[in-house]
Write a protein that holds these residues in place. Structure first.
Motif, PDB file in Angstrom:
ATOM      1  N   GLY A   1       0.817  -1.205   0.000  1.00 59.10           N
ATOM      2  CA  GLY A   1       0.000   0.000   0.000  1.00 59.10           C
ATOM      3  C   GLY A   1       0.848   1.251   0.000  1.00 59.10           C
ATOM      4  N   LYS A   2       0.163   2.393   0.000  1.00 60.85           N
ATOM      5  CA  LYS A   2       0.819   3.701   0.076  1.00 60.85           C
ATOM      6  C   LYS A   2       0.492   4.311   1.422  1.00 60.85           C
ATOM      7  CE  LYS A   2       1.597   5.791  -4.389  1.00 60.85           C
ATOM      8  NZ  LYS A   2       1.318   6.861  -5.295  1.00 60.85           N
ATOM      9  N   TYR A   3       1.506   4.891   2.062  1.00 61.43           N
ATOM     10  CA  TYR A   3       1.346   5.446   3.403  1.00 61.43           C
ATOM     11  C   TYR A   3       1.918   6.855   3.445  1.00 61.43           C
ATOM     12  CZ  TYR A   3       0.788   0.484   4.422  1.00 61.43           C
ATOM     13  OH  TYR A   3       0.368  -0.816   4.412  1.00 61.43           O
TER      14      TYR A   3
ATOM     15  N   ILE B   1       3.143  -3.152  10.943  1.00 64.23           N
ATOM     16  CA  ILE B   1       1.850  -2.741  10.403  1.00 64.23           C
ATOM     17  C   ILE B   1       0.743  -3.197  11.352  1.00 64.23           C
ATOM     18  CG2 ILE B   1       1.648  -4.791   8.912  1.00 64.23           C
ATOM     19  CD1 ILE B   1       0.456  -1.916   7.253  1.00 64.23           C
TER      20      ILE B   1
ATOM     21  N   SER C   1       3.003   6.400   9.937  1.00 63.51           N
ATOM     22  CA  SER C   1       2.353   6.742   8.667  1.00 63.51           C
ATOM     23  C   SER C   1       1.002   6.042   8.588  1.00 63.51           C
ATOM     24  CB  SER C   1       3.225   6.282   7.484  1.00 63.51           C
ATOM     25  OG  SER C   1       4.487   6.906   7.532  1.00 63.51           O
ATOM     26  N   LYS C   2       0.091   6.664   7.812  1.00 62.09           N
ATOM     27  CA  LYS C   2      -1.272   6.125   7.677  1.00 62.09           C
ATOM     28  C   LYS C   2      -1.512   5.769   6.210  1.00 62.09           C
ATOM     29  CE  LYS C   2      -5.939   7.332   9.269  1.00 62.09           C
ATOM     30  NZ  LYS C   2      -6.671   6.428   8.487  1.00 62.09           N
ATOM     31  N   ARG C   3      -2.185   4.631   6.004  1.00 65.47           N
ATOM     32  CA  ARG C   3      -2.499   4.182   4.645  1.00 65.47           C
ATOM     33  C   ARG C   3      -3.336   5.254   3.950  1.00 65.47           C
ATOM     34  NH1 ARG C   3      -2.548  -1.276   2.749  1.00 65.47           N
ATOM     35  NH2 ARG C   3      -2.525  -1.964   4.911  1.00 65.47           N
TER      36      ARG C   3
ATOM     37  N   GLU D   1       5.696   3.760  -0.321  1.00 58.56           N
ATOM     38  CA  GLU D   1       4.911   2.798  -1.091  1.00 58.56           C
ATOM     39  C   GLU D   1       5.560   1.433  -0.939  1.00 58.56           C
ATOM     40  OE1 GLU D   1       2.857   2.018  -5.413  1.00 58.56           O
ATOM     41  OE2 GLU D   1       4.340   3.601  -5.254  1.00 58.56           O
TER      42      GLU D   1
ATOM     43  N   LEU E   1       1.294   2.271   9.777  1.00 60.17           N
ATOM     44  CA  LEU E   1       2.636   1.722   9.581  1.00 60.17           C
ATOM     45  C   LEU E   1       3.569   2.497  10.510  1.00 60.17           C
ATOM     46  CD1 LEU E   1       4.180  -0.250   7.586  1.00 60.17           C
ATOM     47  CD2 LEU E   1       4.821   1.820   6.356  1.00 60.17           C
TER      48      LEU E   1
ATOM     49  N   ASP F   1      -4.343   0.162   9.347  1.00 54.56           N
ATOM     50  CA  ASP F   1      -3.920   1.165   8.363  1.00 54.56           C
ATOM     51  C   ASP F   1      -2.719   1.973   8.834  1.00 54.56           C
ATOM     52  OD1 ASP F   1      -5.850   0.474   6.546  1.00 54.56           O
ATOM     53  OD2 ASP F   1      -7.268   2.006   7.189  1.00 54.56           O
TER      54      ASP F   1
END
Length: 127
Positions: free
Chosen positions: A5-7, A104, A124-126, A40, A109, A107
């Motif tokens: 995913g992206k964070y 993780i 970080s958040k998704r 990412e 990280l 959502d």
């Protein structure tokens, strides 16, 4: 659990003292401290590609769990290390006296790097 995913960076603790301890120049530290980096993660089984974009700087690391891989550190130095998986939600590596843990939970990280008694924690958040 999949890390894919992206964070987007939400918060960080001890960024400036940690970067100074790594030997980064003060101007780079000041430029980077307020930028909300995007991480990412692409995961294919035990193979990972992690791309971190901070402003105009892009850092990309690829590795396979349990195999020696080359990593670029925050100061641009390239080192070899073995990434391990703990449980199903934690990536752990020991690099040049720095313990790196990426975890993780839903959502969120969390990436912590510990050098001696100094820990840089980035949440970080998704997206």
């Amino acid at each position: 659990m999949s890390f894919a995913g992206k964070y987007q960076l939400q918060s960080q603790e001890n960024f400036e003292p940690f970067m100074r301890a790594l030997g980064l120049p003060e101007d780079q530290i000041q430029k980077g401290k307020d930028i909300k980096s995007i991480s990412e993660i692409v995961q294919d089984g035990k193979k990972f590609t992690i791309t971190v974009t901070t402003g105009s700087k892009v850092m990309k690391n690829q590795f396979t769990i349990g195999e020696e891989s080359e990593f670029e550190l925050l100061n641009g130095e390239k080192v070899k290390a073995v990434m391990q998986m703990e449980g199903n939600n934690k990536l752990v590596a020991q690099v040049k006296g720095i313990k790196s843990v990426t975890e993780i939970n839903g959502d969120i990280l969390t990436h912590s790097m510990t050098m001696g008694d100094l820990t840089l924690k980035r949440v970080s958040k998704r997206m």
